[in-house]
Design a protein around this motif. Structure first.
Motif, mmCIF file in Angstrom:
data_model
loop_
_atom_site.group_PDB
_atom_site.id
_atom_site.type_symbol
_atom_site.label_atom_id
_atom_site.label_comp_id
_atom_site.label_asym_id
_atom_site.label_seq_id
_atom_site.Cartn_x
_atom_site.Cartn_y
_atom_site.Cartn_z
ATOM 1 N N PRO A 236 0.814 -1.219 0.000
ATOM 2 C CA PRO A 236 0.000 0.000 0.000
ATOM 3 C C PRO A 236 0.846 1.268 0.000
ATOM 4 C CG PRO A 236 -0.109 -1.095 2.144
ATOM 5 C CD PRO A 236 0.664 -1.998 1.237
ATOM 6 N N GLN A 237 0.365 2.293 -0.698
ATOM 7 C CA GLN A 237 1.104 3.555 -0.833
ATOM 8 C C GLN A 237 0.276 4.713 -0.305
ATOM 9 O OE1 GLN A 237 4.186 3.439 -2.440
ATOM 10 N NE2 GLN A 237 3.891 1.225 -2.585
ATOM 11 N N HIS A 238 0.950 5.704 0.243
ATOM 12 C CA HIS A 238 0.251 6.924 0.661
ATOM 13 C C HIS A 238 0.985 8.126 0.097
ATOM 14 C CE1 HIS A 238 -2.410 4.725 3.271
ATOM 15 N NE2 HIS A 238 -1.362 4.025 3.646
ATOM 16 N N PHE A 239 0.333 8.796 -0.818
ATOM 17 C CA PHE A 239 0.959 9.961 -1.447
ATOM 18 C C PHE A 239 0.353 11.237 -0.862
ATOM 19 C CE2 PHE A 239 0.999 7.137 -5.443
ATOM 20 C CZ PHE A 239 2.100 6.448 -4.974
ATOM 21 N N ASN A 240 1.200 12.082 -0.295
ATOM 22 C CA ASN A 240 0.701 13.349 0.236
ATOM 23 C C ASN A 240 1.118 14.521 -0.607
ATOM 24 O OD1 ASN A 240 -0.608 12.216 2.470
ATOM 25 N ND2 ASN A 240 1.374 11.989 3.486
ATOM 26 N N LYS A 241 2.203 14.371 -1.340
ATOM 27 C CA LYS A 241 2.662 15.472 -2.186
ATOM 28 C C LYS A 241 3.337 14.879 -3.412
ATOM 29 C CE LYS A 241 6.895 16.141 0.563
ATOM 30 N NZ LYS A 241 6.737 15.049 1.534
ATOM 31 N N PRO A 242 3.559 15.713 -4.443
ATOM 32 C CA PRO A 242 4.050 15.166 -5.711
ATOM 33 C C PRO A 242 5.306 14.303 -5.561
ATOM 34 C CG PRO A 242 3.447 17.448 -6.000
ATOM 35 C CD PRO A 242 3.304 17.154 -4.548
ATOM 36 N N THR A 243 6.191 14.681 -4.648
ATOM 37 C CA THR A 243 7.442 13.934 -4.543
ATOM 38 C C THR A 243 7.237 12.513 -4.037
ATOM 39 O OG1 THR A 243 7.688 15.212 -2.535
ATOM 40 C CG2 THR A 243 9.157 15.759 -4.348
ATOM 41 N N ASP A 244 6.155 12.274 -3.266
ATOM 42 C CA ASP A 244 5.948 10.937 -2.707
ATOM 43 C C ASP A 244 5.783 9.884 -3.795
ATOM 44 O OD1 ASP A 244 6.070 12.144 -0.314
ATOM 45 O OD2 ASP A 244 3.923 12.041 0.133
ATOM 46 N N SER A 245 5.082 10.257 -4.882
ATOM 47 C CA SER A 245 4.801 9.256 -5.903
ATOM 48 C C SER A 245 6.078 8.873 -6.665
ATOM 49 C CB SER A 245 3.744 9.781 -6.869
ATOM 50 O OG SER A 245 4.239 10.906 -7.554
ATOM 51 N N TRP A 246 7.062 9.791 -6.704
ATOM 52 C CA TRP A 246 8.313 9.457 -7.398
ATOM 53 C C TRP A 246 8.988 8.261 -6.751
ATOM 54 C CZ3 TRP A 246 10.681 15.058 -7.385
ATOM 55 C CH2 TRP A 246 9.852 15.887 -8.144
#
Lengths: 329, 499, 332
Positions: free
Chosen positions: B70-80
């Protein structure tokens, strides 16, 4: 394009050199080492503040309150010095930086976190800062007799034959050069001004960067505030009145685009130097200092016209292919 | 068809904005080495989904699994960090900075004290550029590159994150035919390197050419997925709109009248050359060509936005001098521009103010505007185009793209033109509105209006036009009419092929 | 989903009290009432008609310029050179007066110089496509520089009595309405009518909302902006005539710093610095709020420079509140 920007700077440097020489021919005293050092020393404030302003303009902002910040901080430390003459100089300088940064951070917070247009914010804080000077000193003028010996002598002190003011400006210039050229933060400022949406997608925290930039500019203005009061031996409400526009003028002359994203350290410094040379050269060749404003007005207009020409986009796809065809033919 | 573990599983994802449910219980599965076409009309939730995957929005519910975690993205850099990168519709980059800085902005390699490591930055960039066979160096300033090259920089940027999942949102919108082929070569290469690609496009020919699988959204909900080879275009369209749309273009039986517009040898220095054509009442003349063929530039010169260097324009047999849009309006020419947001609408104005603006002088005696006259016109043309709104004072930014386009067409009809130029009139509007606009264009021609239809959509141009003028690199190639019109012949002419 | 069916569309949005009360002008009215009530409570001299009419001298000239500046800002431009423009106008009037020319010539010269200076700004901005903020910082230096070079540290003080009595005078003996205030009120009505009721007004808003689309809609964008610069210059010329008459002298630092006060008036009046929105009513209210606040505070002997703090705060808070409420509403 890079070459063109460089050419611009070379041109500006040549113009500055030509003015210095021309004035030197009329009045050889201008070309003596002491006189030239004096020109540089006098321009130190403008060097530092121009670089501070450039960081803000790069992010599509503007700070009209820098001169008011300078005057307010200068008054504050002068009052401290009068009340407590024994306070060590280091502490005074630190205090000036902290007060300046605090004032700058007010601008930064309002621009970055509330989202008010920078010109509105700093127009407001310009008035507030000037008013606070009056409030703080009760309308008094503080002159050199109100300040301690150590307080006054620092800007005039020499280290290795070079005035301390130049040393400090040198440090600030070096710090800004590293910031602009060698850090991701600094490159990010260009990115924010060039394309804010893309900058956000790149993970740049725009409000944070804006806040920091205004705060640092405030710190620089605060430092200059102490140095200004100490160098000229006077603190009053109208200190450095109108200087905010001189700072912006230096940026524009130096090729910093008011639309954001374009500007170099060397360009900004040359812009400041140009104005500094004019200010110092006029009295030498017996031209009334009243000419100074007129000349800088002309130069700002000339510079902005030149800037606009070099910033024009270079053409679309079809133009490129047309050019290729021309070359083939 | 792919037995290995999916690289990305997104399930139960929902996202609402005030008053709008953008996504509800959406799902998406990606496998490495595959291109998945993400389908849906405008407003179906595609861009919301992309923004959730890239960490720009945070979902209200649902989970994202990458390699089962599972992933949690809070800002654009997280998805990188999870290997996701997106290439956006228009190249959104930094013109004044170098290619290397564009590739690594936000994650530049650094030395001691946080200083940028320029040599590493450039060597890494050069490596990435080599991988996609780009022929420019990493210290080139971005603004000196063309659109296609800028796209390559964006792809290099995606690769710089070691992206295994690359989202391409309408990547071909600004590219010409050859450049699209180059892009597809790169996509195939990325596939072979194990990347999973989300491909968003409105052009079905591209989808069938490059995609392996499809996933479809409608009104923010998942409606299906499958292998591309098992479906037809008609089936996909039906899924997207929830009903079948006959791609029938309303060709009214129109009696074509007398010649109203004659353009002779119109040229400017760079964008178009020797444009000569005539147009008759009730006629629809299509203009087809690739990006950069000079169609919009020609139309803008005809409308007085830019200046043509030489040539003449005659309306009703009289030479007219068109130096500004107001001259063109006076001459009876109206131009519905390509970029609706930037060139066509005033978002904070209401519908009434938008519709009456170009004809405002007709609503004013001695410069004083008459509200009742404005309202009458707004009602007339707003109703005629079936604009859907709560009131005529509703601001444009509260309307859907399709309704905004209807307002733009209405505002030009209110000038009572003799010649109507439509530049990509259905670009970026949903299929339902598209059909309405097509129907309406047919109706207008039936009333004797002379129409120029500039479009990059081949079925639209062929379906709507009486004859088609093809342009290539600023030159008029051929005017096709009647039985000469065939997709093959037109595409061939548009790409500069022999005819 | 069928788009061919006719929709029912109202002519106007249904009446909504909240949206009326939340309009900027409504907030300004409340603010104005508060200013009057507080000032009346603090000082018994505030509500004196003669005091109030004298107070208008301090803002009428600025307010006249603010009217034209508002139109300029609505089209996304700005003119920071207005105060310097006054200096040049006043300079030319002073020089002509010393040569013995009479009041009509002086008035004409003031207006003509103002409009010409505005035309210089307009030409630089629209013909060269330069950012107006930089251009007008440049011309501000230039204009003020001209006044400084010609005057040095001297002052011109010889003016015909017709001019001075006009600048200091009232519209009718015994009627406590100064000429400058009357001119402002008349111009405000004209500007409001032009902006809100005529074709040119609609076009000004359109340019502010979207200059590109305005051009594509047949509006002569650059032409309109040019004439607005000329208009702003003309108003600066008019202000120079009134001010020169009122103080009866010309120094190089005449009207120094006025540009910032004028921009503050405009922004507080609800005219967005980003262009496109604002009303003349809002501007007039803002002029009264600022004018009465300054007057009230000066009655209780608060020096002008401290009042600047209040005005600065008022400017920032008045812009911040709508932005923050919009953000807060967006979140919930």
């Amino acid at each position: 394009m890079k070459a063109l920007a460089k050419n611009r700077e070379v041109l500006l440097a040549v113009i500055v050199a030509a003015i210095v020489l021309a004035v030197g021919i009329r009045a050889p005293v201008f070309l003596t080492g002491a006189s030239l050092v004096n020109v540089i020393t006098d321009t130190c404030f403008l060097f530092m503040l121009t670089l501070a302003q450039m960081a803000i303009i790069l992010t599509r902002g503007i700070d009209l309150s820098l001169a008011a910040n300078l005057a307010l901080t200068g008054m504050a430390v002068a009052l401290v010095s009068r009340a407590m003459p024994g306070v060590p100089l280091g502490l005074i300088i630190l205090l000036a930086i902290v007060i300046g940064a605090a004032l700058g951070s007010v601008n930064g917070a309002l621009v970055a976190f509330v989202g008010i247009p920078p010109i509105v914010v700093t127009l407001g804080t310009l008035a507030i800062f000037r008013g606070l000077i009056f409030l703080l000193a009760g309308g008094e003028w503080l002159t050199s007799k109100d300040m301690s010996e150590a307080f006054l002598s620092f800007p005039h002190a020499n280290l290795l034959g070079v005035p301390s003011l130049i040393w400090i400006a040198g440090l600030v210039i070096a710090a800004y050069w590293i910031l602009y050229r060698q850090t991701q933060f600094g490159r990010g400022l260009y990115a924010i001004g060039g394309n804010p949406t893309a900058a956000r997608y790149c993970g740049i925290n725009i409000p944070r960067q804006q806040f920091i930039v205004y705060t640092i500019a405030g710190a620089v203005a605060g430092l200059c505030g102490y140095l200004w009061v100490a160098r000229y031996g006077i603190a009053f409400v109208d200190n450095a009145q109108g200087y905010e526009l001189t700072i912006i003028a230096a940026c524009v002359i130096g090729g910093v685009s008011i639309a954001g994203g374009i500007g170099t350290v060397s360009g900004a410094l040359l812009g400041a130097l140009f104005l500094g040379v004019i200010v110092n050269a006029l009295p030498v060749i017996n031209v009334s200092p009243f000419w100074q404003m007129l000349i800088s007005g002309f130069v700002i207009l000339a510079a902005v016209i030149v800037n606009a020409r070099s910033e024009r986009p270079i053409g679309k796809l079809i133009l490129a292919s047309a050019r290729k065809l021309e070359r083939k033919a | 068809m792919n037995s290995q573990l999916p690289i990305l599983v997104l399930s139960g994802v929902s996202k609402s904005f005030p008053g709008v449910r953008a996504l509800h219980d959406a799902k998406l599965t990606l496998h490495s080495g595959e291109v998945t076409a993400l389908l849906g009309e405008n407003g179906a939730g595609k861009s919301t989904l992309v923004k959730i995957l890239t960490g720009i929005y945070r979902p209200d519910a649902g989970e994202i699994l990458i390699d089962g975690k599972p992933q949690h993205f809070n800002k654009p850099t997280d998805s990188w960090g999870s290997g996701i990168a997106a290439i956006h519709q228009e190249t959104v980059m930094f013109d004044e900075l170098s290619v290397a800085e564009n590739i690594f902005m936000g994650h530049m390699p650094r030395k001691k004290f946080g200083l940028v490591d320029w040599s590493l930055l450039h060597s890494k960039s050069a490596e990435l550029l080599k991988r996609i066979e780009a022929e420019f160096s990493s210290d080139t300033i971005l603004k000196t590159l063309g659109v296609a090259q800028k796209h390559m920089v964006e792809i290099a940027r995606a690769l710089s994150h070691n992206a295994r999942i690359i989202i391409m949102d309408e990547p071909t919108a600004a590219l010409s035919g050859r450049e699209i082929d180059d892009l597809f070569d790169i996509i195939n290469q990325l596939k072979s390197q194990g990347c999973a690609i989300i491909f968003i496009s409105h052009k079905f020919d591209e989808i069938f050419k490059i995609a392996d699988r499809w996933t479809c959204l409608r009104d923010g909900e998942y409606v299906g997925e499958g292998a591309i080879k098992d479906v037809t275009q008609a089936q996909l369209v039906k899924l997207m709109v929830g009903r079948s749309i006959d791609q029938v273009f309303p060709k009214h039986n129109v009696s074509i009248g007398k010649t109203i517009l004659e353009v002779d040898d119109l040229s400017n220095a760079t964008e178009f050359d020797g444009a000569s054509f005539d147009l008759r009442q009730g006629e629809i003349l299509g203009f087809y060509g690739l990006v950069g063929a000079g169609r919009s530039e020609l139309m803008q010169a005809l409308f007085g936005i830019s200046k043509a260097g030489r040539g003449t324009v005659k309306v009703n047999g009289n030479i007219v001098k068109i130096e500004s849009p107001s001259d063109a309006i006076t001459a009876g020419i109206a131009y519905v521009p390509e970029d609706r947001q930037v060139q066509g609408t005033f978002q904070p104005f209401g519908i009434r103010e938008n519709i009456t603006l170009p004809s405002i002088a007709h609503h004013a005696g001695r410069n004083v505007i008459s509200y009742s006259s404005e309202l009458a016109t707004t009602r007339k043309f707003g109703a005629r185009l079936s604009v859907k709104a709560s009131s005529w004072e509703q601001r444009l930014n509260e309307l859907s793209g399709g309704n905004q386009q209807k307002v733009v067409i209405a505002k030009w009809l209110a000038t009572k033109p003799k010649i109507l130029i439509l530049d990509e009139p259905t670009k970026g509007i949903d299929i339902g509105s598209k059909a309405a606009v097509h129907e309406f264009i047919g109706e207008l021609a039936g009333e004797g209006l002379a129409i120029i239809l500039v479009s990059s959509e081949l079925p639209e141009v062929i379906g709507m036009s009486d004859s088609i003028q093809v342009m290539h690199e600023g030159k008029f190639i051929k005017r096709f009419s009647g039985a000469e019109i065939s997709p093959e012949a037109i595409v061939n002419a548009a790409s500069g092929g022999a005819h | 989903m069928s788009d061919m069916q006719r929709y029912h569309v109202l002519d106007r949005a249904p009446f909504n009290l909240a949206s009326y009360l939340l309009r900027w002008e409504s907030i300004l009215v409340m603010l104005l009432v508060a200013v009057i009530v507080i000032n009346t409570a603090i000082s018994p001299y505030f509500l004196d008609i003669y005091n109030l009419s004298d107070a208008t001298f301090n803002f009428s000239e600025k307010a006249i310029i603010a009217l034209a500046m508002a139109l300029l800002i609505i089209t996304r431009e700005i003119d920071l050179s207005v105060a310097a423009n006054i200096a040049v106008c006043s300079l030319v009037m002073g020089l002509l007066s010393q040569m013995g020319f009479g009041t009509p010539i002086l008035v004409f010269a003031g207006l003509a110089v103002g409009a010409t200076a505005g035309a210089v700004n307009g030409a630089l901005v629209t013909k060269f496509r330069l950012p107006s903020i930089v251009v007008t910082i440049g011309t501000m230096s230039l204009f003020r520089g001209i006044a400084q070079v010609v005057l040095g540290d001297q002052a011109l003080t010889k003016y015909p009595s017709a001019l001075t009595s006009f600048g200091q005078g009232y519209i009718w003996p015994g009627v406590p309405i100064p000429n400058s205030f009357a001119i402002f009120l008349i111009l405000a009505c004209i500007f409001a009518f032009v902006l809100h009721r005529t074709v040119i007004g609609r076009q000004i808003f359109a340019i502010g909302h979207n200059p590109t689309a305005a051009r594509f809609s047949g509006i002569k964008v650059e032409n309109t902006r040019f004439w607005l610069f000329v208009m702003t210059g003309l108003m600066a010329g008019l202000a120079a005539v009134l001010l020169t008459g009122r103080i009866g002298s010309t120094r190089p630092n005449i009207a120094l710093g006025w540009e910032l006060e004028i921009v503050t008036m405009v922004i507080l009046g609800g005219i967005s610095i980003a262009g496109g929105t604002g009303t003349i009513l809002g501007l007039v209210l803002s002029v009264f709020i600022l004018g009465l606040t300054i007057f009230g505070l000066s009655l209780v002997n608060i020096p002008g420079i401290e009042i600047a703090i209040l005005i600065g705060l008022l400017l920032i808070i008045s812009i911040a509140i709508p932005i923050m409420t919009a953000k807060w509403r967006g979140r919930t």
